[in-house]
Motif scaffolding. Structure first.
Motif, PDB file in Angstrom:
ATOM      1  N   MET A  52       0.854  -1.192   0.000  1.00  0.00           N
ATOM      2  CA  MET A  52       0.000   0.000   0.000  1.00  0.00           C
ATOM      3  C   MET A  52       0.889   1.241   0.000  1.00  0.00           C
ATOM      4  SD  MET A  52      -2.746   1.233   2.905  1.00  0.00           S
ATOM      5  CE  MET A  52      -3.680  -0.283   2.763  1.00  0.00           C
ATOM      6  N   PRO A  53       0.607   2.233  -0.861  1.00  0.00           N
ATOM      7  CA  PRO A  53       1.400   3.462  -0.852  1.00  0.00           C
ATOM      8  C   PRO A  53       1.438   4.081   0.541  1.00  0.00           C
ATOM      9  CG  PRO A  53      -0.061   3.405  -2.758  1.00  0.00           C
ATOM     10  CD  PRO A  53      -0.445   2.260  -1.887  1.00  0.00           C
ATOM     11  N   ARG A  54       2.575   4.638   0.891  1.00  0.00           N
ATOM     12  CA  ARG A  54       2.769   5.134   2.253  1.00  0.00           C
ATOM     13  C   ARG A  54       1.835   6.297   2.587  1.00  0.00           C
ATOM     14  NH1 ARG A  54       7.466   7.336   1.951  1.00  0.00           N
ATOM     15  NH2 ARG A  54       7.637   7.007  -0.279  1.00  0.00           N
ATOM     16  N   THR A  55       1.604   7.188   1.620  1.00  0.00           N
ATOM     17  CA  THR A  55       0.701   8.311   1.880  1.00  0.00           C
ATOM     18  C   THR A  55      -0.716   7.813   2.128  1.00  0.00           C
ATOM     19  OG1 THR A  55       2.034   9.842   0.560  1.00  0.00           O
ATOM     20  CG2 THR A  55      -0.288  10.433   0.938  1.00  0.00           C
ATOM     21  N   LEU A  56      -1.167   6.882   1.315  1.00  0.00           N
ATOM     22  CA  LEU A  56      -2.518   6.335   1.484  1.00  0.00           C
ATOM     23  C   LEU A  56      -2.642   5.634   2.834  1.00  0.00           C
ATOM     24  CD1 LEU A  56      -5.339   5.658   0.465  1.00  0.00           C
ATOM     25  CD2 LEU A  56      -4.360   3.673  -0.726  1.00  0.00           C
ATOM     26  N   ASP A  57      -1.607   4.911   3.240  1.00  0.00           N
ATOM     27  CA  ASP A  57      -1.632   4.235   4.532  1.00  0.00           C
ATOM     28  C   ASP A  57      -1.793   5.247   5.669  1.00  0.00           C
ATOM     29  OD1 ASP A  57      -1.112   1.873   6.331  1.00  0.00           O
ATOM     30  OD2 ASP A  57       0.626   3.092   6.855  1.00  0.00           O
ATOM     31  N   ALA A  58      -1.059   6.355   5.576  1.00  0.00           N
ATOM     32  CA  ALA A  58      -1.163   7.388   6.614  1.00  0.00           C
ATOM     33  C   ALA A  58      -2.552   8.002   6.642  1.00  0.00           C
ATOM     34  CB  ALA A  58      -0.107   8.466   6.379  1.00  0.00           C
ATOM     35  N   VAL A  59      -3.112   8.259   5.468  1.00  0.00           N
ATOM     36  CA  VAL A  59      -4.461   8.848   5.387  1.00  0.00           C
ATOM     37  C   VAL A  59      -5.503   7.895   5.962  1.00  0.00           C
ATOM     38  CG1 VAL A  59      -6.287   9.577   3.801  1.00  0.00           C
ATOM     39  CG2 VAL A  59      -3.936  10.362   3.434  1.00  0.00           C
ATOM     40  N   LEU A  60      -5.393   6.612   5.641  1.00  0.00           N
ATOM     41  CA  LEU A  60      -6.363   5.630   6.141  1.00  0.00           C
ATOM     42  C   LEU A  60      -6.274   5.490   7.659  1.00  0.00           C
ATOM     43  CD1 LEU A  60      -6.118   2.841   3.407  1.00  0.00           C
ATOM     44  CD2 LEU A  60      -7.977   4.488   3.767  1.00  0.00           C
ATOM     45  N   LYS A  61      -5.055   5.513   8.190  1.00  0.00           N
ATOM     46  CA  LYS A  61      -4.903   5.422   9.644  1.00  0.00           C
ATOM     47  C   LYS A  61      -5.481   6.669  10.321  1.00  0.00           C
ATOM     48  CE  LYS A  61      -1.086   2.157  10.243  1.00  0.00           C
ATOM     49  NZ  LYS A  61      -1.293   1.433   8.999  1.00  0.00           N
ATOM     50  N   HIS A  62      -5.295   7.816   9.705  1.00  0.00           N
ATOM     51  CA  HIS A  62      -5.883   9.050  10.229  1.00  0.00           C
ATOM     52  C   HIS A  62      -7.402   8.954  10.245  1.00  0.00           C
ATOM     53  CE1 HIS A  62      -7.599  13.116   9.499  1.00  0.00           C
ATOM     54  NE2 HIS A  62      -6.763  13.461  10.455  1.00  0.00           N
ATOM     55  N   ASP A  63      -7.983   8.479   9.141  1.00  0.00           N
ATOM     56  CA  ASP A  63      -9.443   8.374   9.056  1.00  0.00           C
ATOM     57  C   ASP A  63      -9.987   7.368  10.063  1.00  0.00           C
ATOM     58  OD1 ASP A  63      -9.344  10.235   7.061  1.00  0.00           O
ATOM     59  OD2 ASP A  63      -9.644   8.819   5.408  1.00  0.00           O
ATOM     60  N   GLU A  64      -9.235   6.285  10.281  1.00  0.00           N
ATOM     61  CA  GLU A  64      -9.668   5.287  11.267  1.00  0.00           C
ATOM     62  C   GLU A  64      -9.724   5.899  12.660  1.00  0.00           C
ATOM     63  OE1 GLU A  64      -8.381   0.862  12.977  1.00  0.00           O
ATOM     64  OE2 GLU A  64      -6.982   2.025  11.731  1.00  0.00           O
ATOM     65  N   LEU A  65      -8.720   6.680  12.999  1.00  0.00           N
ATOM     66  CA  LEU A  65      -8.694   7.319  14.306  1.00  0.00           C
ATOM     67  C   LEU A  65      -9.845   8.313  14.463  1.00  0.00           C
ATOM     68  CD1 LEU A  65      -4.849   7.899  14.673  1.00  0.00           C
ATOM     69  CD2 LEU A  65      -6.263   6.457  16.140  1.00  0.00           C
ATOM     70  N   LEU A  66     -10.106   9.101  13.431  1.00  0.00           N
ATOM     71  CA  LEU A  66     -11.207  10.060  13.501  1.00  0.00           C
ATOM     72  C   LEU A  66     -12.539   9.351  13.702  1.00  0.00           C
ATOM     73  CD1 LEU A  66     -10.428  12.806  10.824  1.00  0.00           C
ATOM     74  CD2 LEU A  66      -9.939  12.801  13.265  1.00  0.00           C
ATOM     75  N   ALA A  67     -12.698   8.207  13.038  1.00  0.00           N
ATOM     76  CA  ALA A  67     -13.953   7.453  13.155  1.00  0.00           C
ATOM     77  C   ALA A  67     -14.138   6.892  14.563  1.00  0.00           C
ATOM     78  CB  ALA A  67     -13.981   6.326  12.128  1.00  0.00           C
TER      79      ALA A  67
END
Length: 314
Positions: free
Chosen positions: A1-16
């Protein structure tokens, strides 16, 4: 998984998860995001294109928000993790406040962190409080860290009178529970006769135990013993092995020592290329190798990794 996308997905998971009341879920997601952030911090060093600073900053703030919420829900591990982050950020007051409730409740790692924070020069007013928390957490000290910190406080006279005998007893209990740092302190005490009779043989045994358990200074010292024949039969192969193990684990002095060894041909075949690699490693570990190089009559300017006319093999 691209590193930027991984960071964005982890951020979204935390917000949720924020506001969910799921302390464990928040903590686990924050820990996973922290691991990702640690990798992002080394991207440039590895020659990888760094992830956008804004993405990294948003993820880091989401981690802190998640840990704050989980700590507020009573999860002591989250409070301790938040305290570590705040302490690393250079905010000891906020870090101490973050772990206070968990430490008061008898959470060992939080008590240890609180004691570490209070142990700084500006933390004297908190020594007694930190010592009380440590004492309350000693029965559940699975890995020996509480007893190690109790030994350190006794040795330094924090929160009470300086007592080397009590320090040694605490270090021995910590070592029995597997704490490598306590093993190194016992080596120092027996080698110098601090709080006990000087006993070089017993000191060496503690140094070896500490090295085998992973203490960086013990590994480096053991390498030095084998390099010089101090207390053991001189063994260049063992010296090299222990110095390399210490350096690879993050001991800058050992990395610098390896640099001088390869530069001078001491204990190993001379290799300017390897010497420069280890000097570079020492610098990456924030150890200034130049003074050590000068001590063995090397010109540091000639041993910079990118210096023109750098020494060649042979």
């Amino acid at each position: 998984m691209p590193r930027t996308l991984d960071a964005v997905l982890k951020h979204d998971e935390l917000l949720a998860l924020l506001g969910s009341g799921d302390a464990r879920g928040l903590y686990d997601a924050a820990r996973a995001a922290r691991v990702a952030l640690e990798f992002r911090a080394t991207d440039a060093m590895l020659g990888l294109t760094p992830v956008n600073d804004d993405v990294v900053a948003r993820l880091a703030e989401a981690v802190r928000a998640a840990l704050r919420e989980a700590a507020g829900l009573g999860l002591h591990e989250a409070a301790c993790e938040l305290g570590r982050l705040l302490f690393a950020d250079g905010d000891p007051d906020a870090a101490f406040a973050a772990v206070a409730v968990a430490a008061e409740a008898g959470h060992g790692p939080s008590a240890v962190l609180a004691a570490k924070i209070a142990g700084r020069p500006w933390g004297q007013a908190r020594h007694a409080q930190a010592l009380r928390w440590l004492s309350a957490a000693r029965e559940l000290d699975a890995d020996g860290r509480v007893h190690f910190m109790l030994g350190l406080y006794a040795s330094l006279g924090f929160g009470g009178a300086q007592d080397y005998g009590r320090a040694r007893t605490c270090y021995e209990e910590a070592a029995a529970r597997g704490d490598a740092d306590a093993m190194f302190e016992l080596y120092v005490m027996h080698a110098r006769g601090i709080g006990c009779p000087e006993d070089q043989e017993l000191a060496l045994a503690w140094c070896r135990r500490g090295a085998e358990a992973g203490n960086l200074r013990a590994m480096g010292n053991l390498g030095g013993f084998y390099a010089t024949g101090s207390g053991v039969e001189r063994d260049p192969a063992q010296a090299l092995a222990w110095y390399e193990r210490a350096a690879q684990a993050g001991h800058g002095r050992s990395a610098a020592t390896l640099g001088t060894m390869y530069a001078t041909g001491d204990c190993v075949p001379r290799s300017p290329e390897r010497a420069r690699e280890w000097f570079r490693a020492a610098e990456a570990l924030d150890f200034d190798w130049r003074e050590m190089a000068e001590a063995v009559e090397l010109d540091p300017d000639e041993w910079e990794a990118d210096a023109e006319g750098a020494p060649s093999e042979g």
